[in-house]
Design a protein around this motif. Sequence first.
Motif, PDB file in Angstrom:
ATOM      1  N   PRO A 118       0.839  -1.258   0.269  1.00  0.00           N
ATOM      2  CA  PRO A 118      -0.070   0.569  -0.211  1.00  0.00           C
ATOM      3  C   PRO A 118       0.996   1.566  -0.321  1.00  0.00           C
ATOM      4  O   PRO A 118       0.293   2.434  -0.706  1.00  0.00           O
ATOM      5  N   GLU A 119       2.023   1.416   1.029  1.00  0.00           N
ATOM      6  CA  GLU A 119       2.572   2.512   0.671  1.00  0.00           C
ATOM      7  C   GLU A 119       4.431   1.964   0.298  1.00  0.00           C
ATOM      8  O   GLU A 119       4.806   0.327   0.192  1.00  0.00           O
ATOM      9  N   PRO A 120       5.214   2.882  -0.157  1.00  0.00           N
ATOM     10  CA  PRO A 120       6.414   2.894  -0.871  1.00  0.00           C
ATOM     11  C   PRO A 120       7.498   2.579   0.055  1.00  0.00           C
ATOM     12  O   PRO A 120       8.151   2.865   0.846  1.00  0.00           O
ATOM     13  N   ILE A 121       7.932   1.261   0.260  1.00  0.00           N
ATOM     14  CA  ILE A 121       9.152   0.237   0.750  1.00  0.00           C
ATOM     15  C   ILE A 121       9.510  -0.088  -0.149  1.00  0.00           C
ATOM     16  O   ILE A 121       8.948  -1.034  -0.954  1.00  0.00           O
ATOM     17  N   HIS A 122      11.075   0.139  -0.102  1.00  0.00           N
ATOM     18  CA  HIS A 122      12.244  -1.236  -1.275  1.00  0.00           C
ATOM     19  C   HIS A 122      12.756  -1.747  -0.501  1.00  0.00           C
ATOM     20  O   HIS A 122      13.059  -1.844   0.588  1.00  0.00           O
ATOM     21  N   LEU A 123      13.224  -2.606  -0.897  1.00  0.00           N
ATOM     22  CA  LEU A 123      13.844  -3.821  -0.304  1.00  0.00           C
ATOM     23  C   LEU A 123      14.518  -5.001  -1.461  1.00  0.00           C
ATOM     24  O   LEU A 123      13.334  -4.956  -2.686  1.00  0.00           O
ATOM     25  N   ASP A 124      16.374  -5.068  -1.065  1.00  0.00           N
ATOM     26  CA  ASP A 124      16.269  -5.808  -2.095  1.00  0.00           C
ATOM     27  C   ASP A 124      16.364  -7.379  -1.471  1.00  0.00           C
ATOM     28  O   ASP A 124      16.808  -7.167  -1.298  1.00  0.00           O
ATOM     29  N   LEU A 125      16.283  -7.681  -2.392  1.00  0.00           N
ATOM     30  CA  LEU A 125      15.924  -9.047  -2.205  1.00  0.00           C
ATOM     31  C   LEU A 125      17.278 -10.384  -2.871  1.00  0.00           C
ATOM     32  O   LEU A 125      17.026 -10.108  -3.692  1.00  0.00           O
ATOM     33  N   VAL A 126      18.466 -10.252  -1.923  1.00  0.00           N
ATOM     34  CA  VAL A 126      18.843 -11.374  -2.677  1.00  0.00           C
ATOM     35  C   VAL A 126      18.255 -12.689  -1.596  1.00  0.00           C
ATOM     36  O   VAL A 126      18.461 -13.104  -1.394  1.00  0.00           O
ATOM     37  N   ILE A 127      18.113 -14.002  -3.711  1.00  0.00           N
ATOM     38  CA  ILE A 127      17.717 -14.890  -3.522  1.00  0.00           C
ATOM     39  C   ILE A 127      18.248 -16.020  -3.876  1.00  0.00           C
ATOM     40  O   ILE A 127      19.014 -15.880  -4.914  1.00  0.00           O
ATOM     41  N   GLU A 128      18.188 -17.269  -3.301  1.00  0.00           N
ATOM     42  CA  GLU A 128      18.706 -17.882  -3.866  1.00  0.00           C
ATOM     43  C   GLU A 128      17.403 -19.333  -4.208  1.00  0.00           C
ATOM     44  O   GLU A 128      17.200 -19.680  -3.052  1.00  0.00           O
ATOM     45  N   ASP A 129      17.779 -19.421  -5.453  1.00  0.00           N
ATOM     46  CA  ASP A 129      16.484 -20.472  -6.074  1.00  0.00           C
ATOM     47  C   ASP A 129      15.208 -19.523  -6.167  1.00  0.00           C
ATOM     48  O   ASP A 129      15.109 -18.473  -6.025  1.00  0.00           O
ATOM     49  N   GLU A 130      14.731 -19.803  -5.061  1.00  0.00           N
ATOM     50  CA  GLU A 130      12.963 -19.265  -4.418  1.00  0.00           C
ATOM     51  C   GLU A 130      13.398 -18.842  -2.858  1.00  0.00           C
ATOM     52  O   GLU A 130      12.770 -18.111  -2.295  1.00  0.00           O
ATOM     53  N   LYS A 131      14.269 -18.765  -2.192  1.00  0.00           N
ATOM     54  CA  LYS A 131      14.508 -18.947  -1.079  1.00  0.00           C
ATOM     55  C   LYS A 131      15.551 -17.386  -1.096  1.00  0.00           C
ATOM     56  O   LYS A 131      15.601 -16.557  -0.963  1.00  0.00           O
ATOM     57  N   ILE A 132      14.839 -16.278  -0.010  1.00  0.00           N
ATOM     58  CA  ILE A 132      14.977 -15.434   0.349  1.00  0.00           C
ATOM     59  C   ILE A 132      16.443 -15.861   1.692  1.00  0.00           C
ATOM     60  O   ILE A 132      16.154 -16.503   2.619  1.00  0.00           O
ATOM     61  N   VAL A 133      17.253 -14.837   1.264  1.00  0.00           N
ATOM     62  CA  VAL A 133      18.897 -15.169   1.776  1.00  0.00           C
ATOM     63  C   VAL A 133      19.090 -13.814   2.666  1.00  0.00           C
ATOM     64  O   VAL A 133      18.656 -14.113   3.833  1.00  0.00           O
ATOM     65  N   GLU A 134      18.602 -12.232   2.614  1.00  0.00           N
ATOM     66  CA  GLU A 134      18.590 -11.194   2.871  1.00  0.00           C
ATOM     67  C   GLU A 134      17.991 -10.612   2.368  1.00  0.00           C
ATOM     68  O   GLU A 134      17.713 -11.074   1.387  1.00  0.00           O
ATOM     69  N   ALA A 135      17.577  -9.455   3.036  1.00  0.00           N
ATOM     70  CA  ALA A 135      16.629  -8.893   3.000  1.00  0.00           C
ATOM     71  C   ALA A 135      17.183  -7.494   2.740  1.00  0.00           C
ATOM     72  O   ALA A 135      17.489  -7.090   4.558  1.00  0.00           O
ATOM     73  N   ILE A 136      17.509  -6.216   2.236  1.00  0.00           N
ATOM     74  CA  ILE A 136      17.973  -4.957   2.931  1.00  0.00           C
ATOM     75  C   ILE A 136      16.977  -3.794   2.368  1.00  0.00           C
ATOM     76  O   ILE A 136      16.913  -3.549   1.408  1.00  0.00           O
ATOM     77  N   PRO A 137      16.506  -3.129   3.495  1.00  0.00           N
ATOM     78  CA  PRO A 137      15.066  -2.016   2.899  1.00  0.00           C
ATOM     79  C   PRO A 137      15.880  -0.920   3.213  1.00  0.00           C
ATOM     80  O   PRO A 137      17.294  -0.841   3.251  1.00  0.00           O
ATOM     81  N   SER A 138      15.936  -0.131   1.994  1.00  0.00           N
ATOM     82  CA  SER A 138      15.653   1.174   2.261  1.00  0.00           C
ATOM     83  C   SER A 138      14.496   2.280   1.919  1.00  0.00           C
ATOM     84  O   SER A 138      13.582   1.386   1.283  1.00  0.00           O
ATOM     85  N   ILE A 139      14.856   3.487   2.736  1.00  0.00           N
ATOM     86  CA  ILE A 139      13.534   4.178   2.685  1.00  0.00           C
ATOM     87  C   ILE A 139      13.136   5.197   2.614  1.00  0.00           C
ATOM     88  O   ILE A 139      14.584   5.572   1.525  1.00  0.00           O
ATOM     89  N   GLY A 140      12.714   6.048   2.399  1.00  0.00           N
ATOM     90  CA  GLY A 140      12.203   7.575   2.162  1.00  0.00           C
ATOM     91  C   GLY A 140      11.703   8.011   1.344  1.00  0.00           C
ATOM     92  O   GLY A 140      12.292   9.542   0.060  1.00  0.00           O
ATOM     93  N   PHE A 141      10.857   7.244   0.492  1.00  0.00           N
ATOM     94  CA  PHE A 141      10.394   7.588  -0.619  1.00  0.00           C
ATOM     95  C   PHE A 141       8.947   8.546  -0.404  1.00  0.00           C
ATOM     96  O   PHE A 141       9.322   9.957  -1.460  1.00  0.00           O
ATOM     97  N   VAL A 142       9.003   9.359   0.799  1.00  0.00           N
ATOM     98  CA  VAL A 142       7.915  10.086   0.895  1.00  0.00           C
ATOM     99  C   VAL A 142       8.038  10.336   2.091  1.00  0.00           C
ATOM    100  O   VAL A 142       7.701  10.974   3.294  1.00  0.00           O
ATOM    101  N   HIS A 143      10.050  10.877   2.340  1.00  0.00           N
ATOM    102  CA  HIS A 143      10.021  11.801   3.366  1.00  0.00           C
ATOM    103  C   HIS A 143      10.012  12.796   3.349  1.00  0.00           C
ATOM    104  O   HIS A 143       9.914  13.652   2.127  1.00  0.00           O
TER     105      HIS A 143
END
Lengths: 122, 142, 359
Positions: free
Chosen positions: C17-42
């Motif tokens: 519903p609102e803007p958040i950005h996640l960089d998902l590091v994936i291995e096959d279909e599994k998430i290994v790590e998620a790196i969030p970044s915000i500030g699109f509606v700062h």
Amino acid sequence: MDENKKAPEFENTIVQIETSELLAKAIELKKQGRRLSQACAAYCEEKLELSYSFADDENFGLLTLRLVLDKETKVTSISEIFPYAAFYENEMKELFGVNIELIEPDYKNKLYRIREEAPFLK
Amino acid sequence: MAVMKFIPTALKNLFSKPVTTGYPFEPAVFPERARGHISIEIDSCIGWGMCVKACPLGALTVDKLKGTWEINRFDCVVCGYCVEKCPKKCLSVQTGYQTPGADKQKALYTKSPEVLKAEEEKRKEIVRKAAEAKKAKENGEK
Amino acid sequence: MKKRSIVPYGPQHPVLPEPIHLDLVIEDEKIVEAIPSIGFVHRGLESLVQKRDFNQMVYVAERVCGICSFGHGFGYCEAVEKIMGVEVPGRAKYLRTIWFELSRLHSHLLWLGLLADGFGFENLFYQCWRIREKVLDVLELTTGGRVIFSVNKIGGVLKDVDEDMLAAVKDMLDKIELELKPIVKTFREEKTVRSRLDGVGVLTKQQAHDLGCAGPFARASGIKSDMRKMGYAAYGELDFDIITSDVGDSYARCDVRIGELFQSISIIRQAIEKLPTGDIAVPVKGNPDGEAFIRIEQPRGEAVYYVKGTGTPFINRMRVRTPTFANLAGLCETLKGADYADVGLLILTIDPCISCTER
């Protein structure tokens, strides 16, 4: 309202500490089972004021450690002790330009995707 | 755990009337307190500019001499702080929204000519009285 | 080592519903790590406090967010009142409690709808929002706003509520309690729903504590923390329990929030019963000089408000630490090891409110 109806008072204190004491205090508070409730910076009269608030979930206490420092003073990150402190410290670094070292992970100005550097430092 | 738990609700909805209002064919009903837009009884405005200072968004402008009150409807969020601060209570929050317009413009309210004329005369009267008082004072000093 | 790839997720995404950005590091279909970044509606609202006087700022604070707006205005007022030593009249405290709980009701109903939408149950989504509309109608009747009420001010509230309005609120509560039953039954017992929620994104109690989680997200993992028990406003005089669950998966989060719906209904009923008569506001003189930390329980969890006044009408610093910001760490942890298909659902389960988070 009469006296016994008033909301009970809980610990809500601000303690000023030296920059070098922060890590030791943080470890001590971690051992007490407290969690980092918030960390924020304020810019007042050419000085940066850093507040680290530690909450005690058992008895609703809130203890705030206050650091007053110059713009250039380096602060060591407490993200080794409280991993989620990294978000608060990155936020302080990006919005106020606080010189925080050794944040893990350091988002390198990319947590807040904004154009301006340290917009609140005015 | 079971399947098809939702079927009775879905069927009930299928055969019941819609809960929404058929606007614009039916009129929209607003409760009395609904904050739709700010309106002004311009003739009782005294042009102090309390509303201008109060507005958190700077959407208002007042000109005392010209007798105008201007609102930028695009900036206004209808918080109602100007209404609270108005010394003459000539501002009010009305229900219902503004009708859409073709171009972006500020809404300008001007006092009626009679009121403006009366105010002008009042001002002249004050100036005249002040001049008279000054003269009388100077005469007294002599 | 398997091949890793990075998938950008958001800020525009159908499930968000609102803007958040996640960089998902994936291995096959599994998430290994998620790196969030915000500030699109700062928007820098915290900085605006230096240019608006402290009474105007109530209206700005309310507009930090569209859903938990009442809580923000309330928290800011509480902080300024604490600095200035203002004791709010009893009736104002009860009215604030009633409105706060009504806003919690509509926020949780909104979340339940979004969750249903997230796992693809469109019909259930509309059912939740239909019930929410009844709460919004009552809020519009009593305050004049549907989501942004503008009824708080430093020293009390702006609008009083009469008997007819209270009757309307009670009537609404009775109605939605009935209407909620089939909806709640669907969430709790329907197999298709449970298969999407059970065992997805488990967060243990220890993890939740170590990651500083807040609100229903932490309570679903068994942490007994609810700031309402501190007894601010009228909560000290009302009877309610902290709702927790020990499971810590997505279903537990859903269950806790459903429990809180009925809890809110009970709190509002009690508050209406006990509503005292008297003034709704006290006059406030002077400017805030000093600082205060206030913690309140927003629909999404513990929120911290910090206000630092310098004796002028302009406040030096206002800080809003929103529950979503505290839950970001927990979100990244739950994402680790999750399926890619569950990412949208898992982001929803923390009830993200990004506009609050970025202010």
